[in-house]
Write a protein that holds these residues in place. Structure first.
Motif, PDB file in Angstrom:
ATOM      1  N   ASP A  52      12.600  41.573 -69.929  1.00 31.96           N
ATOM      2  CA  ASP A  52      12.051  40.257 -69.588  1.00 31.96           C
ATOM      3  C   ASP A  52      12.794  39.545 -68.470  1.00 31.96           C
ATOM      4  O   ASP A  52      12.222  38.740 -67.754  1.00 31.96           O
ATOM      5  CB  ASP A  52      12.057  39.352 -70.826  1.00 31.96           C
ATOM      6  CG  ASP A  52      10.928  39.675 -71.776  1.00 31.96           C
ATOM      7  OD1 ASP A  52       9.961  40.340 -71.355  1.00 31.96           O
ATOM      8  OD2 ASP A  52      11.005  39.251 -72.950  1.00 31.96           O
ATOM      9  N   TYR A 104      14.885  36.693 -66.799  1.00 35.34           N
ATOM     10  CA  TYR A 104      14.807  35.231 -66.925  1.00 35.34           C
ATOM     11  C   TYR A 104      16.097  34.617 -67.451  1.00 35.34           C
ATOM     12  O   TYR A 104      16.620  33.667 -66.877  1.00 35.34           O
ATOM     13  CB  TYR A 104      13.641  34.821 -67.828  1.00 35.34           C
ATOM     14  CG  TYR A 104      13.289  33.351 -67.719  1.00 35.34           C
ATOM     15  CD1 TYR A 104      12.399  32.913 -66.743  1.00 35.34           C
ATOM     16  CD2 TYR A 104      13.827  32.405 -68.590  1.00 35.34           C
ATOM     17  CE1 TYR A 104      12.066  31.568 -66.629  1.00 35.34           C
ATOM     18  CE2 TYR A 104      13.510  31.065 -68.493  1.00 35.34           C
ATOM     19  CZ  TYR A 104      12.633  30.641 -67.521  1.00 35.34           C
ATOM     20  OH  TYR A 104      12.315  29.316 -67.405  1.00 35.34           O
ATOM     21  N   ARG A 143       1.574  40.892 -66.694  1.00 36.61           N
ATOM     22  CA  ARG A 143       2.609  40.606 -67.687  1.00 36.61           C
ATOM     23  C   ARG A 143       3.983  40.995 -67.167  1.00 36.61           C
ATOM     24  O   ARG A 143       4.943  41.064 -67.944  1.00 36.61           O
ATOM     25  CB  ARG A 143       2.329  41.391 -68.976  1.00 36.61           C
ATOM     26  CG  ARG A 143       1.043  41.029 -69.716  1.00 36.61           C
ATOM     27  CD  ARG A 143       1.116  39.687 -70.411  1.00 36.61           C
ATOM     28  NE  ARG A 143       2.332  39.505 -71.177  1.00 36.61           N
ATOM     29  CZ  ARG A 143       2.581  40.092 -72.357  1.00 36.61           C
ATOM     30  NH1 ARG A 143       1.698  40.898 -72.906  1.00 36.61           N
ATOM     31  NH2 ARG A 143       3.711  39.858 -72.990  1.00 36.61           N
ATOM     32  N   ASP A 174      10.182  36.629 -68.043  1.00 40.86           N
ATOM     33  CA  ASP A 174       9.603  35.901 -69.174  1.00 40.86           C
ATOM     34  C   ASP A 174      10.715  35.481 -70.136  1.00 40.86           C
ATOM     35  O   ASP A 174      11.338  36.305 -70.786  1.00 40.86           O
ATOM     36  CB  ASP A 174       8.592  36.815 -69.883  1.00 40.86           C
ATOM     37  CG  ASP A 174       7.838  36.112 -71.002  1.00 40.86           C
ATOM     38  OD1 ASP A 174       8.246  35.006 -71.400  1.00 40.86           O
ATOM     39  OD2 ASP A 174       6.838  36.683 -71.484  1.00 40.86           O
ATOM     40  N   THR A 225      10.178  33.371 -72.687  1.00 43.89           N
ATOM     41  CA  THR A 225       9.583  32.739 -73.868  1.00 43.89           C
ATOM     42  C   THR A 225      10.038  33.384 -75.179  1.00 43.89           C
ATOM     43  O   THR A 225       9.719  32.870 -76.250  1.00 43.89           O
ATOM     44  CB  THR A 225       8.048  32.784 -73.796  1.00 43.89           C
ATOM     45  OG1 THR A 225       7.597  34.144 -73.730  1.00 43.89           O
ATOM     46  CG2 THR A 225       7.552  32.037 -72.562  1.00 43.89           C
ATOM     47  N   ARG A 261       7.359  28.954 -70.237  1.00 41.18           N
ATOM     48  CA  ARG A 261       5.943  29.329 -70.241  1.00 41.18           C
ATOM     49  C   ARG A 261       5.309  29.093 -68.881  1.00 41.18           C
ATOM     50  O   ARG A 261       4.582  29.950 -68.368  1.00 41.18           O
ATOM     51  CB  ARG A 261       5.204  28.531 -71.316  1.00 41.18           C
ATOM     52  CG  ARG A 261       5.626  28.856 -72.732  1.00 41.18           C
ATOM     53  CD  ARG A 261       5.035  27.874 -73.730  1.00 41.18           C
ATOM     54  NE  ARG A 261       5.491  28.142 -75.094  1.00 41.18           N
ATOM     55  CZ  ARG A 261       5.112  27.432 -76.144  1.00 41.18           C
ATOM     56  NH1 ARG A 261       4.287  26.399 -75.996  1.00 41.18           N
ATOM     57  NH2 ARG A 261       5.564  27.736 -77.355  1.00 41.18           N
ATOM     58  N   VAL A 293       6.363  31.661 -66.405  1.00 41.65           N
ATOM     59  CA  VAL A 293       5.640  32.926 -66.539  1.00 41.65           C
ATOM     60  C   VAL A 293       4.314  32.859 -65.791  1.00 41.65           C
ATOM     61  O   VAL A 293       3.936  33.787 -65.065  1.00 41.65           O
ATOM     62  CB  VAL A 293       5.395  33.264 -68.022  1.00 41.65           C
ATOM     63  CG1 VAL A 293       4.473  34.476 -68.151  1.00 41.65           C
ATOM     64  CG2 VAL A 293       6.701  33.548 -68.736  1.00 41.65           C
ATOM     65  N   SER A 303       5.222  37.504 -77.024  1.00 41.51           N
ATOM     66  CA  SER A 303       5.026  38.863 -76.527  1.00 41.51           C
ATOM     67  C   SER A 303       4.545  39.791 -77.637  1.00 41.51           C
ATOM     68  O   SER A 303       3.638  40.609 -77.429  1.00 41.51           O
ATOM     69  CB  SER A 303       6.333  39.394 -75.925  1.00 41.51           C
ATOM     70  OG  SER A 303       6.663  38.689 -74.747  1.00 41.51           O
TER      71      SER A 303
END
Length: 870
Positions: A247, A249, A312, A316, A318, A329, A332, A386
């Motif tokens: 992910d 982030y 996707r 991310d 989240t 969010r 993303v 996810s």
């Protein structure tokens, strides 16, 4: 970002994006001054609902009218013009970013020339964003029209229409194509270009000795049909969409267990030569091509779902509870928009998230209309985690099988507990019998009374005799030997049944919740806490002269249909950007530079095409040929331009030092993954295993990220445990785990891109650490040793034969006489040093000869001849 910064340098130097303006060239408001004012002034003086100082800087006439401080512009006199005074004094614009001296001088020249405009301006502009004719007329926004193939004077140099377009531009400069590449060099070039791997010496030998006129074309077809082709070309597209197995982030960097399915899908797409219009539609809206519920999917239906993994791929956060979820969010969503717009439109749409784009004709309303296309699937107010987005690929048959296994396991657990309860009862009765008879009855009563109902006397009795609390969890204290055999018996049984359980099989994809369509609102200054008006889904205004509209909710579909409508619009053959952007990337990966040198920026700051008619011809040819890439690539790599030598010529250095006209082939360094794969290929250890979960990476004992299973403890410390990955350790680099926080050290040194969120154009740097790594890296040394073993096996024990084979493997050619002499001397000297003998005496051990050969192999694979493709 690198492209954007380069382009900003052009604009901030007071230059047109299309090129430099000489001191005597007339300055035009629309093409020279307006972009400067738009970038620096309009945010406060034009776009805002309330203009500061009542000044509108969007038109020349409104500058003459002025604002609260009076006229801002005095045509013919820059010194008397308030706008010039303020920018020259550094008072405007406010903040750190000021106009550069060349920009200020450009404004002054325009004012002194009368502050003229190309046409009469309207008396007043409405509030908000307005497109100019110059912006609408930007080259990349024009329809794609197939140009005629130009006539050339030296037609004998033309193999196909590509050559005619390139040669026409060369002939205007008095130039022509260079001589053909050496056959061996051409084989090495086309093998790396199409498969990412060096040719086997037998392939080179066969081609060089094949006199048939179609020998090269047959080789090209062979390479295009190779499974290695899809593995290599998938990597190019994975850059563009920002593929990663984690992910990113935040520091958590959670792994994406099922992301690899998208990578595998892309490889299959390239190998099967799926039409790109279908490929694009599936990636944008594959889920909208299916009908819920998403169960019992065929392989084709599964691929449509897997394809949406493109949307996707953005970082991310989240899944990390330590970050602000509303921020994460929306980030993303922003990342998905940046990936889609840069990959498919070649525009920096994301720059309009907080305000109107400073350089391109993209308003903030445009940005949120574009966002509205994706928001039903990325609803930030009703976010799905996810894991909640995963779709199972289990069929009803698989689920039934899993149910049978679960039932069997439940029965085993019931029988186990029944037997365990019997052991508990036996243990209790045995321990109870040891108590005095007068205590047995109250002890039994205390044991059978629920814990929360026991009296003080009972609690005291149990504290005095702990066995009274014996149960399933504590019986082992009384029967350790018996419990060991008990657990072993029931665990063989459970494990045997568990092995029949179908493996988890999920797709990481993008879907919508039927009937749940959120309203998209424009965020003031990009802040989701300050929403403004609602915005409907739409194409960018500057691209929408046809009146195309996107339904808010297509009644024919269970989903909103927004992404599907947009995908079909993009691929209908009339969109001005998609085909141009795609063929430019294909060209880039064959010639080292795109016809448009800024592949992610076809906007006002991007560089114009070096051969605009060729770009349009290729775009049209691509679409007319069914959107099939292999057909187009065959045309490219069989052209005379592609088959040229890369040798420099004096006349070219004077006229075209950057080789934009392609009078020779560009020499290119291998990309990071190609270098690792090439080293494995020549060592003979490259695995041909395709597809599947990624090969893991982990820090080694000194913190370098290497291929290996992560055996660190909970504190992140190495445990020293070794896990043999087998052939997985030697798979192609496209299968190496892309853990954002742990890029493979070897690849990172050679400009492995950072996916934040994607990579539009790879860098190619040359620095000292790269050389040091190639000399000292354990992976390189190991593969050099394996290469030596391969040579010994294939070439026998004669040093000259070994040298020949080493050269063929590394460079796809035989050594020259001088190289052979130097190579043999190197082998002898190395062996002598390793054994302590004089350089001219034979080595006493085969081990010394092997180590000398391994040193030679390492010298070859760290050389420019190996690292670069001619």
């Amino acid at each position: 970002m690198r492209q954007l910064l380069s382009s900003l340098v052009i604009l901030f130097a007071g230059l047109r994006p299309a090129g430099a303006e000489g001191p005597s060239e007339p300055v035009a408001f629309e093409t020279h001054v307006r972009p400067i004012l738009k970038a620096h002034c309009w945010h406060c003086h034009g776009e805002a609902e309330v203009r500061e100082g009542s000044l509108d800087a969007r038109q020349a006439r409104s500058l003459v009218v002025g604002g609260d401080s009076g006229p801002a512009l005095v045509p013919g006199d820059h010194a008397a013009s308030l706008i010039y005074q303020r920018i020259a004094a550094g008072e405007m614009p406010p903040g750190e970013k000021k106009l550069t001296p060349p920009q200020i001088e450009l404004v002054a020249r325009w004012i002194d020339a009368g502050a003229k405009t190309a046409r009469e301006e309207p008396a007043e502009l409405p509030s908000g964003y307005a497109l100019s004719d110059e912006e609408r007329g930007h080259w990349s926004f024009q329809p794609i029209e197939r140009p005629p193939v130009p006539a050339v004077r030296h037609g004998e140099q033309v193999r196909n229409p590509i050559d005619a377009f390139l040669l026409s531009a060369l002939e205007e400069k008095g130039l022509g194509f260079g001589p053909p590449a050496d056959p061996a060099a051409l084989v090495r070039r086309v093998c790396f270009d199409l498969t990412g791997l060096p040719p086997n010496p037998s392939v080179v030998e066969r081609f060089v000795n094949d006199p048939s006129p179609d020998a090269y074309e047959r080789l090209v077809d062979e390479l295009l049909a190779s499974p290695a082709y899809g593995e290599h070309w998938a990597r190019h597209w994975l850059d563009v969409v920002g593929y990663a197995d984690s992910d990113g982030y935040s520091a958590l960097d959670r792994q994406r267990k099922w992301a690899y399915r998208y990578r595998d899908y892309v490889i299959r797409v390239f190998n099967s030569d799926k039409p790109w219009n279908d490929f694009i539609v599936e990636q944008l809206a594959g889920d909208e091509l299916l009908t819920p519920p998403l169960t019992n999917l065929t392989s084709e239906q599964s691929d449509r779902l897997i394809a949406t993994g493109m949307l996707r791929m953005a970082p991310d956060g989240t899944s990390d509870g330590a970050v602000d979820q509303n921020v994460a969010r929306n980030d993303v969503v922003a990342g998905a928009i940046k990936i889609a717009s840069s990959a498919l439109l070649g525009l920096t749409v994301g720059c309009a998230q907080c305000h109107d784009h400073r350089y391109d004709p993209i308003s903030q309303a445009d940005y949120y209309a574009f966002r509205a296309i994706f928001e039903p699937a990325l609803d930030w107010k009703n976010w799905r985690s996810s894991d909640a987005r995963l779709v199972s690929l289990w069929t009803d048959e698989t689920r039934a099988k899993a149910g049978e296994v679960q039932a069997e396991l439940a029965e085993i657990a019931r029988q186990r507990n029944e037997e365990l309860d019997q052991l508990v009862r036996q243990t209790f009765e045995g321990e109870l019998a040891k108590l005095p008879s007068e205590l047995q009855a109250p002890a039994r009563e205390a044991h059978e009374t629920p814990a929360d109902k026991r009296s003080a006397q009972q609690r005291a009795l149990i504290e005095q005799h702990p066995f009274l609390n014996v149960d399933r969890s504590s019986v082992y204290l009384y029967l350790p030997d018996r419990l060991t055999s008990f657990n072993k018996k029931w665990d063989d049984r459970s494990e045997a049944v568990q092995k029949r359980m179908p493996a988890d099989d999920f797709v990481r994809c993008l879907t919508e919740v039927p009937g749940q369509i959120p309203a998209t609102q424009l965020f003031a200054r990009g802040n989701f806490n300050t929403p403004k008006q609602e915005v409907a889904p739409a194409e960018l205004a500057v691209l929408n002269d046809s009146g195309f509209s996107i339904p808010a909710d297509d009644p024919q579909l269970p989903t909103s249909g927004r992404r599907l409508a947009y995908a079909k619009h993009l691929t209908d053959g009339r969109h001005p950007l998609l085909a141009r952007v795609l063929v430019n990337r294909f060209w880039l990966n064959h010639f080292g530079r795109g016809l448009v040198a800024t592949p992610g920026d076809f906007g006002m700051l991007g560089q114009p095409p070096s051969h605009p008619k060729l770009l349009d011809w290729l775009a049209d040819e691509f679409m007319a040929g069914g959107w099939r890439l292999k057909r187009l690539q065959r045309l490219i790599v069989t052209s005379a331009a592609y088959r040229q030598s890369s040798a420099r010529r004096a006349e070219l250095e004077q006229i075209d030092p950057d080789n934009r006209l392609l009078a020779r082939m560009n020499m290119r360094r291998l990309e990071a993954e190609m270098l690792r794969d090439a080293i494995l290929a020549v060592s003979g250890r490259l695995s041909t295993k395709m597809l599947g979960p990624p090969t893991p990476v982990t820090p080694d004992e000194v913190g370098q990220i290497v291929v290996g299973a992560d055996t660190r403890d909970s504190a992140g410390r190495p445990t020293g445990k070794a896990v043999d990955l087998g052939e997985d350790a030697f798979r192609r680099s496209v299968y190496i785990q892309v853990q954002r926080s742990m890029p493979l050290g070897f690849l990172e040194s050679f400009d492995l891109p950072t996916m934040s969120p994607n990579c539009e154009l790879r860098a190619s740097s040359t620095n000292a650490p790269q050389s040091l790594l190639l000399l000292n890296n354990a992976f390189v040394r190991q593969q050099a040793d394996a290469m030596a073993s391969r040579i010994e096996h294939e070439a026998g024990g004669v040093a000259a034969d070994r040298l020949q084979r080493a050269w063929q493997l590394a460079y796809s050619r035989a050594p020259s006489a001088g190289q052979e002499e130097a190579g043999l001397r190197f082998l002898a000297e190395q062996a002598g040093l390793l054994t302590g003998n004089a350089p001219d005496s034979p080595p006493e051990t085969s081990e010394a000869a092997h180590r000398a050969l391994a040193n030679l192999c390492q010298s070859l694979i760290v050389s420019n001849g190996f690292l670069y493709v001619e």
